[in-house]
Design an enzyme around this catalytic site. Structure first.
Site, mmCIF file in Angstrom:
data_model
loop_
_atom_site.group_PDB
_atom_site.id
_atom_site.type_symbol
_atom_site.label_atom_id
_atom_site.label_comp_id
_atom_site.label_asym_id
_atom_site.label_seq_id
_atom_site.Cartn_x
_atom_site.Cartn_y
_atom_site.Cartn_z
ATOM 1 N N ASP A 66 -1.870 12.813 0.781
ATOM 2 C CA ASP A 66 -2.186 12.084 -0.443
ATOM 3 C C ASP A 66 -2.131 13.006 -1.648
ATOM 4 O O ASP A 66 -1.789 12.593 -2.744
ATOM 5 C CB ASP A 66 -3.567 11.448 -0.331
ATOM 6 C CG ASP A 66 -3.537 10.285 0.635
ATOM 7 O OD1 ASP A 66 -3.545 10.523 1.853
ATOM 8 O OD2 ASP A 66 -3.462 9.136 0.166
ATOM 9 N N ASN A 122 -5.302 14.876 3.254
ATOM 10 C CA ASN A 122 -4.632 13.766 3.925
ATOM 11 C C ASN A 122 -5.670 12.968 4.705
ATOM 12 O O ASN A 122 -6.850 13.313 4.759
ATOM 13 C CB ASN A 122 -3.516 14.292 4.855
ATOM 14 C CG ASN A 122 -2.612 13.179 5.351
ATOM 15 O OD1 ASN A 122 -2.295 12.256 4.600
ATOM 16 N ND2 ASN A 122 -2.205 13.229 6.608
ATOM 17 N N ARG A 150 -6.084 -1.957 -8.677
ATOM 18 C CA ARG A 150 -6.532 -0.846 -7.816
ATOM 19 C C ARG A 150 -6.717 0.381 -8.682
ATOM 20 O O ARG A 150 -5.822 1.226 -8.781
ATOM 21 C CB ARG A 150 -5.503 -0.598 -6.702
ATOM 22 C CG ARG A 150 -6.236 -0.284 -5.405
ATOM 23 C CD ARG A 150 -5.386 -0.325 -4.189
ATOM 24 N NE ARG A 150 -5.920 0.643 -3.262
ATOM 25 C CZ ARG A 150 -5.253 1.191 -2.278
ATOM 26 N NH1 ARG A 150 -3.995 0.848 -2.076
ATOM 27 N NH2 ARG A 150 -5.818 2.060 -1.488
ATOM 28 N N GLN A 178 -4.231 2.689 10.900
ATOM 29 C CA GLN A 178 -2.888 2.557 10.322
ATOM 30 C C GLN A 178 -1.809 3.030 11.298
ATOM 31 O O GLN A 178 -0.682 2.556 11.258
ATOM 32 C CB GLN A 178 -2.775 3.367 9.026
ATOM 33 C CG GLN A 178 -3.688 2.910 7.908
ATOM 34 C CD GLN A 178 -4.998 3.689 7.881
ATOM 35 O OE1 GLN A 178 -5.493 4.151 8.906
ATOM 36 N NE2 GLN A 178 -5.574 3.818 6.707
ATOM 37 N N ARG A 229 0.864 -1.184 0.000
ATOM 38 C CA ARG A 229 0.000 0.000 0.000
ATOM 39 C C ARG A 229 0.902 1.236 0.000
ATOM 40 O O ARG A 229 2.111 1.132 0.183
ATOM 41 C CB ARG A 229 -0.918 -0.005 1.223
ATOM 42 C CG ARG A 229 -0.195 -0.453 2.477
ATOM 43 C CD ARG A 229 -0.930 -0.179 3.722
ATOM 44 N NE ARG A 229 -0.881 1.227 4.077
ATOM 45 C CZ ARG A 229 0.203 1.866 4.531
ATOM 46 N NH1 ARG A 229 1.366 1.240 4.693
ATOM 47 N NH2 ARG A 229 0.152 3.147 4.835
ATOM 48 N N GLY A 230 0.312 2.403 -0.208
ATOM 49 C CA GLY A 230 1.107 3.622 -0.308
ATOM 50 C C GLY A 230 1.480 3.826 -1.771
ATOM 51 O O GLY A 230 1.928 2.898 -2.443
ATOM 52 N N ALA A 231 1.293 5.060 -2.250
ATOM 53 C CA ALA A 231 1.454 5.326 -3.681
ATOM 54 C C ALA A 231 2.805 4.871 -4.235
ATOM 55 O O ALA A 231 2.847 4.151 -5.245
ATOM 56 C CB ALA A 231 1.226 6.815 -3.949
#
Lengths: 364, 364
Positions: free
Chosen positions: A244, A254, A90, A203, A53-55
């Site tokens: 984000d 965010n 995704r 998270q 996960r995470g860009a």
């Protein structure tokens, strides 16, 4: 960063020089599992189920996934087919498409027999470049912590408040908001991080507490509700969060719950910094008020996951079935509440002119 | 207020005219259980285990507990012994001592044979007086909602944000912050309440959602983190919360997480009202900064309770054992963020002069 004393990235090429290893983040903090990806479909599954996960990490995983696909079928048709499957893993992740475009660009025009090697090389460059960007963010942010450290009597830790997970687990290494924290810790500056659990997906509790602790950084878990009180009583020296998306005027989108923390920081004169790679600035959008906020499944609010006394992963309902619940995933922190943006090119004011000075080629 | 369509208080004398019924709040929202208290020790147990909670209800339960004790042993020695046991059930609850003092005052000097009846009578008066105070708070707050209702086009609901549980379950009936909401609803004004879950103990999710829904008031559960976003996007017309203690200058000590919501309300021009009986004003303390904040067991942050898929009450760990966690139970909302205090004597400014005008006999 370190896990059980050993340095790790969130994705790497295995000793066999072709299969890909990732950390299964769905199992954290309860168990450490580094699955081996040997086929494109496994990379797509890892993205879809949020094992990664995470860009930046999603982009790198997609890139390596395409490399795995080209190993089996380097034809134009195979490339197209693999791209589609990975994109579908995704669909809203912008970095996913970007990672795929990078690989496609690197192999287009090459003979099929040369494509897999070129794809691996480009994917490796992508991952290294993500790491370099985060390291730079850490270096740019570090002086903020060092300055606070110099003000502290004795070796009292610099007190940092973060939110959600903007650490190395969301990137390939270092993280964004946590990059300056890791660099400070590695240089012997005493730091302590207050970690809000970050409801509803937790998270902070599940990932941020784990990654900081594994690297040896002292943390204290708090309910999100407690952040205002800690800021009000002088228990926080600096807020450091990720984002984000940042608008070209410096409004920060965010994880939900960022905005009230920024308000409490400003009300108490505590600096509030946002760390980001320049690639996450949205130059098309001026004001955060224009950004539509994703409404996620209400089940994230009405149910919660954790570990039973017997050590089994499990889920509980927090309210009776049918209870209406709303679950906005992000909020907008207006630029006026942000002390500064910490980027790989330096720190700037959260404003159109601040960002334009650092990224003149974008602001055009 | 209503449960399954029937009106209830949180404590009442049973049909046998002597035993006491309470709602077991530890079982909410999962099951409805109204245990019968027949002995003082059962009342003490109900207080100690938080089957009853909230200052007014604890006071009433202690008063009825003393009446039950005097039924069995009306001697001076019996009275003293019962007082001590009830006081020990929750030593920090101010209303507990107050309830006991009221009964002791009513029976002292009476012949032992007359004491039990006098104690029941006084306990009933206490409970009725708590209900009357909360009803008055509701009547004083109601015009705020009616005014907002008149501004709404059509029958669109007035949007209210609350925090924690300041409803009838914490009182004998009506509640404090929720009293105006119930009165508005009962008079046909369309209202909707956003209920933050109120981590770490989740009183919003477990109690506020339940009591409002049972009475027919529409609610939506949210993560505490979402309140700022809703305020920022114009989804809230009015904030209404309770308080554990208000200083004589109008600073509000309430459940952790109140302060950031007040900041977000002010930043977005949304009125933020605090409802309270005058008895909870602390005339000895001027500033909220002087109030020590109780630090509760970190297990409330690291563990969570809920219902398994099989419908069994259970608990999960949210982080690995040994994770450091902090758990401040309250925060302070400075008077400057409070639009007004809604009391049984009317609405006043949250300030020394505002409170002194309503309570001149206290402000001296």
């Amino acid at each position: 960063m370190r896990v059980n004393g050993e340095p790790y990235r969130t994705i790497w090429v295995d000793e066999d020089s072709w299969s890909i290893r990732i950390i299964d983040q769905t199992r954290l903090p309860w168990s450490w599992h580094v699955p081996r990806l040997t086929r494109m479909a496994e990379a797509a599954e890892a993205i879809a189920t949020m094992r990664v996960r995470g860009a930046p990490l999603i982009g790198a995983t997609a890139a390596y996934g395409l490399a795995l696909a080209l190993r089996e079928d380097p034809s134009d048709w195979g490339l197209e087919e693999a791209r589609d499957q990975l994109l579908g893993a995704r669909p809203t992740a912008v970095n996913l498409r970007w990672g795929l475009d990078q690989i496609t660009g690197a192999v287009t025009g090459l003979a099929p027999g040369d494509r897999a090697a070129a794809a691996y090389e480009r994917a490796g460059e992508l991952a290294d470049s993500e790491v370099a960007t985060c390291r730079r963010i850490g270096e740019e942010g570090l002086p903020l912590l060092e300055a606070l450290g110099r003000e502290r009597p004795g070796n009292e830790p610099v007190q940092i408040l973060t939110h959600c997970n903007a650490g190395w687990l969301a990137c390939v290494d270092w993280g964004t908001a946590l990059a300056p924290v890791y660099q400070a810790h590695d240089r012997g500056l005493s730091v302590h991080v207050w970690v809000p659990e970050t409801r509803p997906r937790n998270q902070g509790a599940a990932l941020t507490v784990w990654e900081l602790s594994q690297h040896g950084v002292p943390v204290t878990l708090i309910a999100d509700n407690a952040a205002g009180h800690l800021l009000g009583r002088g228990r926080v020296d600096l807020c450091l969060v990720g984002t984000d998306r940042t608008t070209r005027e410096g409004d920060v989108v965010n994880k939900i719950g960022t905005y009230p923390k920024a308000l409490a920081a400003q009300a108490n004169g505590v600096p509030f910094y946002v760390a980001l790679p320049g690639s996450t600035v949205d130059w098309e959008v001026a004001s955060g008020a224009e950004v539509p906020i994703e409404e996620r499944d209400s089940r994230e609010v009405t149910h919660i996951s954790g570990l039973t006394e017997r050590g089994e992963a499990s889920e509980l309902a927090l309210v009776p079935a049918g209870t209406p619940a709303a679950n906005p995933a992000f909020d907008v922190t207006p630029a006026g509440l942000v002390t500064g943006l910490v980027t790989e090119r330096g720190i700037c004011e959260a404003s159109g002119s601040g960002l334009a000075e650092l990224y003149p080629e974008q602001a055009g």
